[in-house]
Design an enzyme around this catalytic site. Structure first.
Site, PDB file in Angstrom:
ATOM      1  CE1 TYR A 104      -4.229   1.105  -0.290  1.00  0.00           C
ATOM      2  CE2 TYR A 104      -4.410  -1.203   0.326  1.00  0.00           C
ATOM      3  CZ  TYR A 104      -4.957  -0.061  -0.220  1.00  0.00           C
ATOM      4  OH  TYR A 104      -6.220  -0.087  -0.715  1.00  0.00           O
ATOM      5  CD  GLU A 140      -4.644   5.403   0.534  1.00  0.00           C
ATOM      6  OE1 GLU A 140      -4.608   6.196   1.485  1.00  0.00           O
ATOM      7  OE2 GLU A 140      -5.592   4.633   0.322  1.00  0.00           O
ATOM      8  CG  ASP A 192      -7.475   9.943 -24.643  1.00  0.00           C
ATOM      9  OD1 ASP A 192      -6.492   9.188 -24.695  1.00  0.00           O
ATOM     10  OD2 ASP A 192      -8.624   9.563 -24.322  1.00  0.00           O
ATOM     11  CB  THR A 247      -4.112   3.362 -22.450  1.00  0.00           C
ATOM     12  OG1 THR A 247      -3.905   3.391 -23.862  1.00  0.00           O
ATOM     13  CG2 THR A 247      -5.538   3.765 -22.135  1.00  0.00           C
ATOM     14  CE  LYS A 298      -6.677   1.565 -25.532  1.00  0.00           C
ATOM     15  NZ  LYS A 298      -7.690   2.641 -25.626  1.00  0.00           N
ATOM     16  NE  ARG A 343      -6.000  -4.615 -20.028  1.00  0.00           N
ATOM     17  CZ  ARG A 343      -6.590  -4.361 -21.199  1.00  0.00           C
ATOM     18  NH1 ARG A 343      -7.608  -3.557 -21.284  1.00  0.00           N
ATOM     19  NH2 ARG A 343      -6.164  -4.944 -22.299  1.00  0.00           N
TER      20      ARG A 343
HETATM   21  C1  LIG Z   1      -8.735   2.985 -24.855  1.00  0.00           C
HETATM   22  C2  LIG Z   1      -9.006   4.418 -24.698  1.00  0.00           C
HETATM   23  C3  LIG Z   1      -9.290   4.970 -23.434  1.00  0.00           C
HETATM   24  C4  LIG Z   1      -9.668   4.157 -22.225  1.00  0.00           C
HETATM   25  O1  LIG Z   1      -8.863   3.272 -21.728  1.00  0.00           O
HETATM   26  P1  LIG Z   1      -9.377   2.123 -20.721  1.00  0.00           P
HETATM   27  O2  LIG Z   1      -8.064   1.684 -20.182  1.00  0.00           O
HETATM   28  O3  LIG Z   1     -10.077   1.129 -21.551  1.00  0.00           O
HETATM   29  O4  LIG Z   1     -10.241   2.756 -19.696  1.00  0.00           O
HETATM   30  C5  LIG Z   1      -9.399   6.341 -23.341  1.00  0.00           C
HETATM   31  N1  LIG Z   1      -9.255   7.122 -24.426  1.00  0.00           N
HETATM   32  C6  LIG Z   1      -9.033   6.634 -25.646  1.00  0.00           C
HETATM   33  C7  LIG Z   1      -8.911   7.567 -26.804  1.00  0.00           C
HETATM   34  C8  LIG Z   1      -8.912   5.267 -25.833  1.00  0.00           C
HETATM   35  O5  LIG Z   1      -8.742   4.778 -27.053  1.00  0.00           O
END
Ligand SMILES: *Cc1c(COP(=O)(O)O)cnc(C)c1O
Length: 422
Positions: free
Chosen positions: A63, A65, A209, A235, A238, A244
């Site tokens: 933990y 925080e 994003d 993220t 990807k 993840r």
């Molecule tokens: C995949 C994605 C997310 C969200 O990610 P999660 O880990 O699935 O919550 C946010 N923004 C964009 C543009 C994405 O492609």
């Protein structure tokens, strides 16, 4: 190599098989499934065993925080090492002023940004879901559309590409407090600089994003939203090919607001095992091989797109600049759901997806979305992309022909067998 799953910290390899055979079997089956499908879901990837090892490590027991050297629990000397490594590496990779590596995933990361910069009810602009935006960019069913007032922007009806002139006009008439850029299903390069300038001109925050394209940005294949964009999220699972999770990067002036929004605003204890794996992923992303990998992702996407188009498939915007493409199935007399099912039957995994100006609903839309990050990680190149395009078109042309689908599936298994992993 999978024994990291079976024995916690290697204390007893194959332990899971004895403790919980049902879960162990499901993991084994999932591994075999992954090996025996052509995985084209563009948000997925295959992580290295080093990333898996860090994720399966004893950091999950801790933990912590708070932030490095400012924690609410004792025993942080090694957690701090890992979190500081991850932060420093992310700063260098992206050229970011400030980095928060604690968000549990992309959606919570985005939520923290809204929480930091907006008040409930505030107006912001985000790309419409049907035009490629993500749920968290203001969809009515997401917190982002429930707590805040989204003004959606769209692609141009003719070109099916971003229309920066229309975006500027909309921003000038709506005067939003923030403009979100980035997408989940947009096959073209995004001009983050142009969007930042539009945001500036109306006094709005700019938030990019880059979840899907972070790897392409690191490899300089797409223009970066740094240093001008106020806040950037990505993220890590990807094109970045890590665990993840997600990170938030921002200008120094927003650092305190962002950190407070993540903790204690939205989250409790960070997932230190995942954050360790983020550090590993960033180290991998600094290697020349990673740049080569990203280049091959784009080359493969281009090869797949041009072969599909040569075979008569309509692609949204007639091509791709990145790792993904959208097939517009309206002229083939099948829906996205039917296509997804038929491709599943031949071991090609894709996802159904809305296309711009879609008249169908999200659960059974007019398109499918495919991408090349996983097949590229497996080592496939342009020649295999051509094969895959042909297999896809054959499956779409034979959705009611069980015999032909069986033949296609055997060819898919043959192709997969040539590119094993794990
Ligand atoms: C995949 C994605 C997310 C969200 O990610 P999660 O880990 O699935 O919550 C946010 N923004 C964009 C543009 C994405 O492609």
């Amino acid at each position: 190599m999978f024994h990291f799953y079976y024995g916690v910290g290697r204390i007893q390899p194959n332990n899971l098989k004895h403790i919980d055979p049902a879960v162990a079997q499901a993991i084994e089956n999932e591994k075999n499934r992954q090996m025996n499908v052509i995985e084209l879901i563009p948000s997925e990837n295959l992580v290295s065993t080093a990333v898996l090892e860090a994720m399966g490590s004893i950091f999950t027991n801790k933990y912590s925080e708070g932030y490095p050297h400012k924690r609410y629990y004792g025993g942080q000397e090694f957690v701090d090492v890992v979190e500081e490594l991850a932060i420093e590496r992310a700063k260098r990779l992206f050229g970011a002023e400030h980095v928060n590596i604690q968000p549990y995933s992309g959606s919570p990361a985005n939520m923290a940004v809204y929480f930091a910069l907006l008040n409930p009810g505030d107006k912001f602009m985000g790309m419409s879901l049907a035009h490629g935006g993500h749920l968290t960019h203001g969809s009515a069913v997401s917190f982002s559309g429930i707590l805040y007032r989204q003004i959606p922007y769209c692609v141009d009806k003719e070109t099916e590409m971003m229309d920066y002139g229309a975006l500027k006009k909309l921003a000038e008439s709506e005067r939003p407090k923030m403009i979100v850029s980035g997408a989940s299903a947009y096959p073209r390069e995004i001009d983050f600089k142009a969007i930042d300038e539009i945001a500036d001109s109306v006094g709005a925050y700019s938030f990019a994003d880059i979840a899907h394209i972070a790897g392409l940005i690191i490899a300089n294949l797409h223009k970066s939203p740094f240093p001008f964009t106020d806040v950037v999220t990505t993220t890590t699972h990807k094109t970045l090919r890590g665990p993840r999770g997600a990170i938030i990067m921002c200008k120094q002036e927003f650092a305190e607001k962002i950190d407070k929004a993540v903790f204690p605003g939205l989250q409790g204890g960070p997932h230190d095992h995942i954050n360790a794996a983020k550090a590993v992923c960033f180290a991998e992303a600094m290697k020349p091989e990673f740049i080569e990998y990203q280049k091959q992702i784009v080359k493969n996407a281009k090869a797949l797109a041009s072969e599909l188009m040569a075979l008569g498939v309509k692609l949204v915007s007639n091509g791709t600049d990145n790792h993904l493409m959208l097939l517009d199935l309206r002229n083939r007399g099948i829906t996205g759901k039917q296509a997804e099912t038929a491709l599943d039957e031949v071991n090609i995994t894709v996802n159904k997806n809305m296309i711009p100006f879609d008249e169908r609903k999200p659960y059974d839309p007019s398109g499918i979305r495919i991408g090349t990050p996983v097949v590229t990680t497996r080592g496939m190149k342009e020649n295999e992309m051509k094969e895959i395009a042909k297999l896809i078109v054959r499956a779409l042309d034979n959705i009611n022909n069980a015999h032909e689908k069986q033949k296609i599936k055997e060819e898919v298994l043959g192709l997969c067998g040539r590119f094993p992993f794990y």
